[in-house]
Design a protein around this motif. Structure first.
Motif, PDB file in Angstrom:
ATOM      1  N   LEU A  76       0.844  -1.199   0.000  1.00  0.00           N
ATOM      2  CA  LEU A  76       0.000   0.000   0.000  1.00  0.00           C
ATOM      3  C   LEU A  76       0.875   1.243   0.000  1.00  0.00           C
ATOM      4  O   LEU A  76       1.776   1.379   0.831  1.00  0.00           O
ATOM      5  CB  LEU A  76      -0.906   0.023   1.235  1.00  0.00           C
ATOM      6  CG  LEU A  76      -1.694   1.313   1.459  1.00  0.00           C
ATOM      7  CD1 LEU A  76      -2.745   1.512   0.366  1.00  0.00           C
ATOM      8  CD2 LEU A  76      -2.327   1.336   2.839  1.00  0.00           C
ATOM      9  N   ILE A  77       0.590   2.127  -0.945  1.00  0.00           N
ATOM     10  CA  ILE A  77       1.187   3.461  -0.941  1.00  0.00           C
ATOM     11  C   ILE A  77       0.104   4.387  -0.408  1.00  0.00           C
ATOM     12  O   ILE A  77      -0.931   4.569  -1.051  1.00  0.00           O
ATOM     13  CB  ILE A  77       1.613   3.892  -2.361  1.00  0.00           C
ATOM     14  CG1 ILE A  77       2.710   2.970  -2.896  1.00  0.00           C
ATOM     15  CG2 ILE A  77       2.081   5.355  -2.349  1.00  0.00           C
ATOM     16  CD1 ILE A  77       3.060   3.214  -4.353  1.00  0.00           C
ATOM     17  N   ALA A  78       0.315   4.921   0.797  1.00  0.00           N
ATOM     18  CA  ALA A  78      -0.641   5.833   1.428  1.00  0.00           C
ATOM     19  C   ALA A  78      -0.038   7.234   1.376  1.00  0.00           C
ATOM     20  O   ALA A  78       1.044   7.474   1.912  1.00  0.00           O
ATOM     21  CB  ALA A  78      -0.928   5.414   2.858  1.00  0.00           C
ATOM     22  N   LEU A  79      -0.761   8.141   0.749  1.00  0.00           N
ATOM     23  CA  LEU A  79      -0.240   9.477   0.495  1.00  0.00           C
ATOM     24  C   LEU A  79      -1.248  10.527   0.923  1.00  0.00           C
ATOM     25  O   LEU A  79      -2.418  10.455   0.552  1.00  0.00           O
ATOM     26  CB  LEU A  79       0.056   9.611  -1.007  1.00  0.00           C
ATOM     27  CG  LEU A  79       0.430  10.977  -1.537  1.00  0.00           C
ATOM     28  CD1 LEU A  79       1.754  11.428  -0.942  1.00  0.00           C
ATOM     29  CD2 LEU A  79       0.508  10.936  -3.049  1.00  0.00           C
ATOM     30  N   SER A  80      -0.790  11.473   1.714  1.00  0.00           N
ATOM     31  CA  SER A  80      -1.611  12.614   2.093  1.00  0.00           C
ATOM     32  C   SER A  80      -0.877  13.881   1.674  1.00  0.00           C
ATOM     33  O   SER A  80      -0.017  14.384   2.407  1.00  0.00           O
ATOM     34  CB  SER A  80      -1.871  12.629   3.606  1.00  0.00           C
ATOM     35  OG  SER A  80      -2.626  13.777   3.942  1.00  0.00           O
ATOM     36  N   PRO A  81      -1.211  14.390   0.478  1.00  0.00           N
ATOM     37  CA  PRO A  81      -0.497  15.577  -0.016  1.00  0.00           C
ATOM     38  C   PRO A  81      -0.628  16.793   0.896  1.00  0.00           C
ATOM     39  O   PRO A  81       0.350  17.512   1.102  1.00  0.00           O
ATOM     40  CB  PRO A  81      -1.147  15.859  -1.375  1.00  0.00           C
ATOM     41  CG  PRO A  81      -1.810  14.584  -1.768  1.00  0.00           C
ATOM     42  CD  PRO A  81      -2.191  13.909  -0.486  1.00  0.00           C
ATOM     43  N   ASN A  82      -1.809  17.013   1.465  1.00  0.00           N
ATOM     44  CA  ASN A  82      -2.012  18.181   2.323  1.00  0.00           C
ATOM     45  C   ASN A  82      -1.191  18.102   3.604  1.00  0.00           C
ATOM     46  O   ASN A  82      -0.766  19.123   4.138  1.00  0.00           O
ATOM     47  CB  ASN A  82      -3.493  18.353   2.665  1.00  0.00           C
ATOM     48  CG  ASN A  82      -4.306  18.724   1.445  1.00  0.00           C
ATOM     49  OD1 ASN A  82      -3.772  19.201   0.443  1.00  0.00           O
ATOM     50  ND2 ASN A  82      -5.602  18.495   1.509  1.00  0.00           N
ATOM     51  N   GLN A  83      -0.972  16.890   4.096  1.00  0.00           N
ATOM     52  CA  GLN A  83      -0.171  16.698   5.307  1.00  0.00           C
ATOM     53  C   GLN A  83       1.309  16.497   4.986  1.00  0.00           C
ATOM     54  O   GLN A  83       2.127  16.424   5.898  1.00  0.00           O
ATOM     55  CB  GLN A  83      -0.678  15.470   6.080  1.00  0.00           C
ATOM     56  CG  GLN A  83      -2.063  15.616   6.650  1.00  0.00           C
ATOM     57  CD  GLN A  83      -2.578  14.291   7.153  1.00  0.00           C
ATOM     58  OE1 GLN A  83      -2.963  13.435   6.366  1.00  0.00           O
ATOM     59  NE2 GLN A  83      -2.580  14.112   8.468  1.00  0.00           N
ATOM     60  N   ARG A  84       1.603  16.352   3.704  1.00  0.00           N
ATOM     61  CA  ARG A  84       2.965  16.064   3.256  1.00  0.00           C
ATOM     62  C   ARG A  84       3.479  14.774   3.902  1.00  0.00           C
ATOM     63  O   ARG A  84       4.582  14.722   4.454  1.00  0.00           O
ATOM     64  CB  ARG A  84       3.906  17.225   3.531  1.00  0.00           C
ATOM     65  CG  ARG A  84       3.544  18.499   2.777  1.00  0.00           C
ATOM     66  CD  ARG A  84       4.431  19.609   3.198  1.00  0.00           C
ATOM     67  NE  ARG A  84       4.963  20.587   2.352  1.00  0.00           N
ATOM     68  CZ  ARG A  84       5.064  20.669   1.035  1.00  0.00           C
ATOM     69  NH1 ARG A  84       4.617  19.748   0.307  1.00  0.00           N
ATOM     70  NH2 ARG A  84       5.621  21.685   0.422  1.00  0.00           N
ATOM     71  N   GLN A  85       2.659  13.737   3.826  1.00  0.00           N
ATOM     72  CA  GLN A  85       2.983  12.443   4.417  1.00  0.00           C
ATOM     73  C   GLN A  85       2.901  11.346   3.368  1.00  0.00           C
ATOM     74  O   GLN A  85       1.988  11.343   2.537  1.00  0.00           O
ATOM     75  CB  GLN A  85       1.998  12.102   5.549  1.00  0.00           C
ATOM     76  CG  GLN A  85       2.075  13.023   6.738  1.00  0.00           C
ATOM     77  CD  GLN A  85       3.339  12.818   7.548  1.00  0.00           C
ATOM     78  OE1 GLN A  85       3.867  11.710   7.635  1.00  0.00           O
ATOM     79  NE2 GLN A  85       3.852  13.888   8.130  1.00  0.00           N
ATOM     80  N   LEU A  86       3.833  10.425   3.434  1.00  0.00           N
ATOM     81  CA  LEU A  86       3.868   9.275   2.545  1.00  0.00           C
ATOM     82  C   LEU A  86       4.274   8.059   3.361  1.00  0.00           C
ATOM     83  O   LEU A  86       5.251   8.118   4.105  1.00  0.00           O
ATOM     84  CB  LEU A  86       4.888   9.488   1.414  1.00  0.00           C
ATOM     85  CG  LEU A  86       5.231   8.268   0.544  1.00  0.00           C
ATOM     86  CD1 LEU A  86       4.024   7.832  -0.281  1.00  0.00           C
ATOM     87  CD2 LEU A  86       6.408   8.575  -0.361  1.00  0.00           C
ATOM     88  N   GLU A  87       3.510   6.989   3.236  1.00  0.00           N
ATOM     89  CA  GLU A  87       3.839   5.733   3.903  1.00  0.00           C
ATOM     90  C   GLU A  87       3.724   4.617   2.882  1.00  0.00           C
ATOM     91  O   GLU A  87       2.780   4.599   2.085  1.00  0.00           O
ATOM     92  CB  GLU A  87       2.878   5.439   5.068  1.00  0.00           C
ATOM     93  CG  GLU A  87       3.016   6.374   6.247  1.00  0.00           C
ATOM     94  CD  GLU A  87       4.288   6.183   7.052  1.00  0.00           C
ATOM     95  OE1 GLU A  87       4.896   5.085   6.969  1.00  0.00           O
ATOM     96  OE2 GLU A  87       4.675   7.112   7.761  1.00  0.00           O
ATOM     97  N   ILE A  88       4.666   3.697   2.899  1.00  0.00           N
ATOM     98  CA  ILE A  88       4.590   2.491   2.088  1.00  0.00           C
ATOM     99  C   ILE A  88       4.520   1.324   3.069  1.00  0.00           C
ATOM    100  O   ILE A  88       5.430   1.143   3.880  1.00  0.00           O
ATOM    101  CB  ILE A  88       5.803   2.353   1.146  1.00  0.00           C
ATOM    102  CG1 ILE A  88       5.854   3.530   0.176  1.00  0.00           C
ATOM    103  CG2 ILE A  88       5.734   1.020   0.387  1.00  0.00           C
ATOM    104  CD1 ILE A  88       7.086   3.570  -0.712  1.00  0.00           C
ATOM    105  N   VAL A  89       3.424   0.574   2.999  1.00  0.00           N
ATOM    106  CA  VAL A  89       3.208  -0.538   3.911  1.00  0.00           C
ATOM    107  C   VAL A  89       3.232  -1.829   3.099  1.00  0.00           C
ATOM    108  O   VAL A  89       2.524  -1.954   2.094  1.00  0.00           O
ATOM    109  CB  VAL A  89       1.865  -0.414   4.658  1.00  0.00           C
ATOM    110  CG1 VAL A  89       1.709  -1.541   5.675  1.00  0.00           C
ATOM    111  CG2 VAL A  89       1.739   0.947   5.340  1.00  0.00           C
TER     112      VAL A  89
END
Length: 137
Positions: A76-89
């Protein structure tokens, strides 16, 4: 399952809600194709989430990952552009083929593309890198 397949299965011509997001139809089609290619070549299941992530961000991304149909074989690529967060699970099986070090390298290249304003391109590039690291399945 892609957006188009889901729409056809539902038997509706109504555009899915996903079209209200930050991507154009062309970008969605490119992301959809990158997901399909990554799934096909690796026999893993790749997913992308773009939206707000609750704090702590990593835990929220892991919860989303656990909700996938095959979490052990999923990435899973989880991306929150507004929070400037990226997680790869990565799931248990997927992690054997994509170690954390490789996921971090893919994340760095994605962040570079995002910094240049190319959200869709960064996702596509990340999917390509992750699938190359995973190899044929």
């Amino acid at each position: 399952m892609t957006v188009g397949e889901k729409q056809a299965e539902a038997g509706t011509d109504t555009p899915p809600d996903v079209l209200d997001g930050p991507f154009s139809t062309r970008q969605l089609l490119r992301i959809d194709e990158a997901l399909r290619l990554a799934d096909k070549t690796t026999s893993l299941v790749f997913s992308v989430f773009v939206g707000g992530l609750d704090e702590p961000v990593r835990e929220h991304a892991e919860r989303l990952h656990r909700q996938l149909a095959e979490p052990d074989r999923s990435v899973l690529i989880a991306l929150s552009p507004n929070q400037r967060q990226l997680e790869i699970v990565t799931g248990r099986y997927a992690r054997k083929r994509i170690p954390d070090t490789y996921a971090k390298i893919a994340a760095l290249s994605m962040v570079a593309a995002f910094g240049g304003g190319d959200l869709a391109g960064g996702i596509i590039q990340g999917l390509d890198q992750l699938s190359r690291y995973a190899g044929k399945g």
